[in-house]
Design a protein around this motif. Structure first.
Motif, PDB file in Angstrom:
ATOM      1  N   ALA A 105      49.009  35.063  40.667  1.00 12.30           N
ATOM      2  CA  ALA A 105      48.287  35.564  39.486  1.00 12.30           C
ATOM      3  C   ALA A 105      47.337  34.509  38.933  1.00 12.30           C
ATOM      4  N   GLY A 106      47.142  33.423  39.686  1.00 11.62           N
ATOM      5  CA  GLY A 106      46.238  32.379  39.240  1.00 11.62           C
ATOM      6  C   GLY A 106      46.950  31.394  38.337  1.00 11.62           C
TER       7      GLY A 106
ATOM      8  N   ILE B 213      48.049  31.262  32.366  1.00 14.56           N
ATOM      9  CA  ILE B 213      47.132  31.359  31.224  1.00 14.56           C
ATOM     10  C   ILE B 213      47.790  30.794  29.959  1.00 14.56           C
TER      11      ILE B 213
ATOM     12  N   HIS C 202      48.016  41.031  44.681  1.00 13.67           N
ATOM     13  CA  HIS C 202      46.842  40.624  43.916  1.00 13.67           C
ATOM     14  C   HIS C 202      46.619  39.112  44.026  1.00 13.67           C
TER      15      HIS C 202
ATOM     16  N   ASN D 277      37.710  35.827  38.857  1.00 14.82           N
ATOM     17  CA  ASN D 277      37.386  36.697  37.715  1.00 14.82           C
ATOM     18  C   ASN D 277      37.255  35.924  36.404  1.00 14.82           C
ATOM     19  N   GLU D 278      37.043  34.599  36.495  1.00 14.75           N
ATOM     20  CA  GLU D 278      37.074  33.760  35.289  1.00 14.75           C
ATOM     21  C   GLU D 278      36.166  34.250  34.167  1.00 14.75           C
TER      22      GLU D 278
ATOM     23  N   LEU E 124      37.489  36.437  31.599  1.00 16.06           N
ATOM     24  CA  LEU E 124      38.418  35.861  30.626  1.00 16.06           C
ATOM     25  C   LEU E 124      37.652  35.028  29.588  1.00 16.06           C
TER      26      LEU E 124
ATOM     27  N   ILE F 211      36.055  32.326  30.482  1.00 14.89           N
ATOM     28  CA  ILE F 211      36.057  30.949  30.966  1.00 14.89           C
ATOM     29  C   ILE F 211      35.145  30.865  32.191  1.00 14.89           C
ATOM     30  N   VAL F 212      34.984  29.649  32.710  1.00  9.15           N
ATOM     31  CA  VAL F 212      34.000  29.439  33.772  1.00  9.15           C
ATOM     32  C   VAL F 212      34.704  28.814  34.972  1.00  9.15           C
TER      33      VAL F 212
ATOM     34  N   PHE G 123      36.795  17.225  30.820  1.00 12.12           N
ATOM     35  CA  PHE G 123      35.883  18.344  30.532  1.00 12.12           C
ATOM     36  C   PHE G 123      36.673  19.641  30.370  1.00 12.12           C
TER      37      PHE G 123
ATOM     38  N   ILE H  59      38.409  24.103  27.272  1.00 11.24           N
ATOM     39  CA  ILE H  59      39.436  25.134  27.070  1.00 11.24           C
ATOM     40  C   ILE H  59      39.887  25.175  25.606  1.00 11.24           C
TER      41      ILE H  59
ATOM     42  N   TYR I  52      42.456  38.114  25.934  1.00 12.49           N
ATOM     43  CA  TYR I  52      42.826  38.477  27.312  1.00 12.49           C
ATOM     44  C   TYR I  52      44.356  38.589  27.445  1.00 12.49           C
TER      45      TYR I  52
ATOM     46  N   LYS J 122      48.521  46.281  28.287  1.00  9.22           N
ATOM     47  CA  LYS J 122      48.537  47.074  29.532  1.00  9.22           C
ATOM     48  C   LYS J 122      49.977  47.432  29.905  1.00  9.22           C
TER      49      LYS J 122
HETATM   50  C1  LIG Z   1      31.551  24.827  32.524  1.00  2.00           C
HETATM   51  C2  LIG Z   1      32.664  24.477  33.470  1.00  2.00           C
HETATM   52  C3  LIG Z   1      34.011  24.664  32.856  1.00  2.00           C
HETATM   53  C4  LIG Z   1      35.093  24.070  33.683  1.00  2.00           C
HETATM   54  C5  LIG Z   1      36.484  24.239  33.203  1.00  2.00           C
HETATM   55  C6  LIG Z   1      36.701  25.270  32.248  1.00  2.00           C
HETATM   56  C7  LIG Z   1      37.554  26.312  32.340  1.00  2.00           C
HETATM   57  C8  LIG Z   1      38.667  26.365  33.247  1.00  2.00           C
HETATM   58  C9  LIG Z   1      38.712  27.463  34.159  1.00  2.00           C
HETATM   59  C10 LIG Z   1      40.070  27.583  34.691  1.00  2.00           C
HETATM   60  C11 LIG Z   1      40.137  28.411  35.905  1.00  2.00           C
HETATM   61  C12 LIG Z   1      41.145  29.455  35.746  1.00  2.00           C
HETATM   62  C13 LIG Z   1      41.747  29.969  36.761  1.00  2.00           C
HETATM   63  C14 LIG Z   1      42.798  30.996  36.612  1.00  2.00           C
HETATM   64  O1  LIG Z   1      43.530  31.204  37.530  1.00  2.00           O
HETATM   65  S1  LIG Z   1      42.961  31.838  35.127  1.00  2.00           S
HETATM   66  C15 LIG Z   1      44.183  33.061  35.427  1.00  2.00           C
HETATM   67  C16 LIG Z   1      43.535  34.301  35.929  1.00  2.00           C
HETATM   68  N1  LIG Z   1      44.524  35.301  36.219  1.00  2.00           N
HETATM   69  C17 LIG Z   1      44.383  36.556  35.856  1.00  2.00           C
HETATM   70  O2  LIG Z   1      43.408  36.951  35.263  1.00  2.00           O
HETATM   71  C18 LIG Z   1      45.511  37.454  36.248  1.00  2.00           C
HETATM   72  C19 LIG Z   1      46.076  38.136  35.075  1.00  2.00           C
HETATM   73  N2  LIG Z   1      47.167  38.996  35.499  1.00  2.00           N
HETATM   74  C20 LIG Z   1      46.957  40.233  35.995  1.00  2.00           C
HETATM   75  O3  LIG Z   1      45.845  40.702  36.153  1.00  2.00           O
HETATM   76  C21 LIG Z   1      48.190  40.992  36.390  1.00  2.00           C
HETATM   77  O4  LIG Z   1      49.292  40.412  35.753  1.00  2.00           O
HETATM   78  C22 LIG Z   1      48.432  41.030  37.896  1.00  2.00           C
HETATM   79  C23 LIG Z   1      48.422  39.645  38.555  1.00  2.00           C
HETATM   80  C24 LIG Z   1      47.377  41.934  38.551  1.00  2.00           C
HETATM   81  C25 LIG Z   1      49.825  41.652  38.161  1.00  2.00           C
HETATM   82  O5  LIG Z   1      49.903  42.891  37.508  1.00  2.00           O
HETATM   83  P1  LIG Z   1      51.334  43.555  37.283  1.00  2.00           P
HETATM   84  O6  LIG Z   1      52.099  43.545  38.543  1.00  2.00           O
HETATM   85  O7  LIG Z   1      51.070  44.879  36.635  1.00  2.00           O
HETATM   86  O8  LIG Z   1      52.126  42.571  36.308  1.00  2.00           O
HETATM   87  P2  LIG Z   1      51.902  42.362  34.761  1.00  2.00           P
HETATM   88  O9  LIG Z   1      50.462  42.461  34.390  1.00  2.00           O
HETATM   89  O10 LIG Z   1      52.851  43.271  34.027  1.00  2.00           O
HETATM   90  O11 LIG Z   1      52.335  40.847  34.572  1.00  2.00           O
HETATM   91  C26 LIG Z   1      53.693  40.438  34.546  1.00  2.00           C
HETATM   92  C27 LIG Z   1      53.843  39.314  33.547  1.00  2.00           C
HETATM   93  O12 LIG Z   1      53.107  38.149  34.013  1.00  2.00           O
HETATM   94  C28 LIG Z   1      52.189  37.727  33.016  1.00  2.00           C
HETATM   95  N3  LIG Z   1      51.044  37.135  33.674  1.00  2.00           N
HETATM   96  C29 LIG Z   1      50.275  37.700  34.586  1.00  2.00           C
HETATM   97  N4  LIG Z   1      49.346  36.865  35.006  1.00  2.00           N
HETATM   98  C30 LIG Z   1      49.550  35.698  34.344  1.00  2.00           C
HETATM   99  C31 LIG Z   1      48.907  34.434  34.356  1.00  2.00           C
HETATM  100  N5  LIG Z   1      47.869  34.167  35.142  1.00  2.00           N
HETATM  101  N6  LIG Z   1      49.369  33.492  33.526  1.00  2.00           N
HETATM  102  C32 LIG Z   1      50.431  33.691  32.722  1.00  2.00           C
HETATM  103  N7  LIG Z   1      51.093  34.905  32.665  1.00  2.00           N
HETATM  104  C33 LIG Z   1      50.653  35.865  33.467  1.00  2.00           C
HETATM  105  C34 LIG Z   1      51.873  39.010  32.255  1.00  2.00           C
HETATM  106  O13 LIG Z   1      51.334  38.735  30.993  1.00  2.00           O
HETATM  107  C35 LIG Z   1      53.262  39.630  32.189  1.00  2.00           C
HETATM  108  O14 LIG Z   1      54.038  38.908  31.251  1.00  2.00           O
HETATM  109  P3  LIG Z   1      55.173  39.586  30.388  1.00  2.00           P
HETATM  110  O15 LIG Z   1      56.165  40.142  31.372  1.00  2.00           O
HETATM  111  O16 LIG Z   1      55.712  38.500  29.540  1.00  2.00           O
HETATM  112  O17 LIG Z   1      54.490  40.659  29.588  1.00  2.00           O
END
Ligand SMILES: CCCCC/C=C\CCCC/C=C/C(=O)SCCNC(=O)CCNC(=O)[C@H](O)C(C)(C)COP(=O)(O)OP(=O)(O)OC[C@H]1O[C@@H](n2cnc3c(N)ncnc32)[C@H](O)[C@@H]1OP(=O)(O)O
Length: 208
Positions: A13-14, A17, A56, A83-84, A87, A89-90, A182, A187, A199, A206
């Motif tokens: 899930a990345g 967050i 995913h 997909n940043e 959210l 973010i970049v 940075f 962040i 987000y 959802k």
């Molecule tokens: C100018 C330059 C700037 C440089 C630096 C600046 C910024 C930094 C950038 C950082 C880069 C970031 C990278 C990332 O990886 S950010 C994370 C992106 N991830 C997502 O968007 C995924 C979000 N999750 C989902 O879309 C879905 O959960 C799913 C993965 C498709 C799974 O769906 P499903 O099976 O329906 O499960 P749930 O949605 O019910 O999720 C279960 C629980 O898990 C929690 N969850 C999900 N993903 C995350 C996550 N990434 N982090 C933390 N928690 C997460 C979700 O909230 C549920 O929690 P709960 O059971 O407590 O409700």
């Protein structure tokens, strides 16, 4: 080395967050350094690395997959992409560099601006994954492909891989601390925290 997940339906899930939301600058820097080191080890690995994408794979999950030598994804409802922007973010420059090396400039520009998440078939069509198969065939397909790669003389393969990836790895190695600082500054901006809060709320909504 094969990257796979024990969580049904989710390859990764990345980034966590919640680690980026309402955290301290010190914790953010430590979090980012851990990510940098994990990625440098994976992208720079001398081993053959393959991603068995059985679910995913958004953002950091897509980075993990792209950092492998070969990707097999399950057909169906799963999505992959950086997909940043969705959210508020970049994608950091080294995420971008890996995507550029994988799908080229034009597709990367579109993918990043839109924060696009692709189905397996769409990902295949732009070269983001190498093969799409039914879920049950992902791991056997990876194992079969691994056998092909293992037939190549290791030293020649490693030298080729290292030279292809060196510039991207060196770019981060040369500015790790600046990049971590940075990240912590970016962040913790009010506008970014607000976007992340919204987000997180949308993910929880959802579910309910
Ligand atoms: C100018 C330059 C700037 C440089 C630096 C600046 C910024 C930094 C950038 C950082 C880069 C970031 C990278 C990332 O990886 S950010 C994370 C992106 N991830 C997502 O968007 C995924 C979000 N999750 C989902 O879309 C879905 O959960 C799913 C993965 C498709 C799974 O769906 P499903 O099976 O329906 O499960 P749930 O949605 O019910 O999720 C279960 C629980 O898990 C929690 N969850 C999900 N993903 C995350 C996550 N990434 N982090 C933390 N928690 C997460 C979700 O909230 C549920 O929690 P709960 O059971 O407590 O409700």
């Amino acid at each position: 080395m094969v990257l796979a997940s024990a969580a049904p339906g989710i390859f990764s899930a990345g980034l966590d967050i919640l680690e980026m939301y309402q955290s301290t600058p010190e914790r953010c820097v430590a979090f980012w350094r851990a990510l940098q080191d994990a990625w440098l080890n994976l992208y720079g690995s001398r081993l053959i690395t393959m991603a068995a994408i059985e679910g995913h794979s958004p953002a950091g999950g897509c980075l993990l997959a792209m950092s492998c030598d070969y990707r097999v994804m399950a057909e169906g409802k799963f999505q992959i992409g950086l997909n940043e922007t969705k959210l508020g973010i970049v994608a950091p420059f080294w995420f971008t560099d890996v995507m550029l090396n994988t799908i080229g400039h034009r597709e990367t520009e579109k993918a990043l601006q839109l924060g696009a998440l692709y189905s397996a078939q769409q990902a295949l069509s732009i070269g983001l994954v190498d093969k799409v198969v039914p879920l049950a065939e992902v791991m056997p397909t990876v194992e079969g492909e691994l056998k092909n790669w293992l037939q190549i003389p290791a030293a020649a393969r490693v030298i080729t891989k290292t030279s292809m990836r060196k510039a991207v790895l060196d770019r981060l190695r040369s500015q790790k601390e600046k990049d971590a600082q940075f990240f912590a500054d970016f962040i913790n901006r009010d506008s970014v925290q607000k976007s992340l809060g919204m987000y997180i709320a949308s993910l929880q909504k959802k579910k309910n």
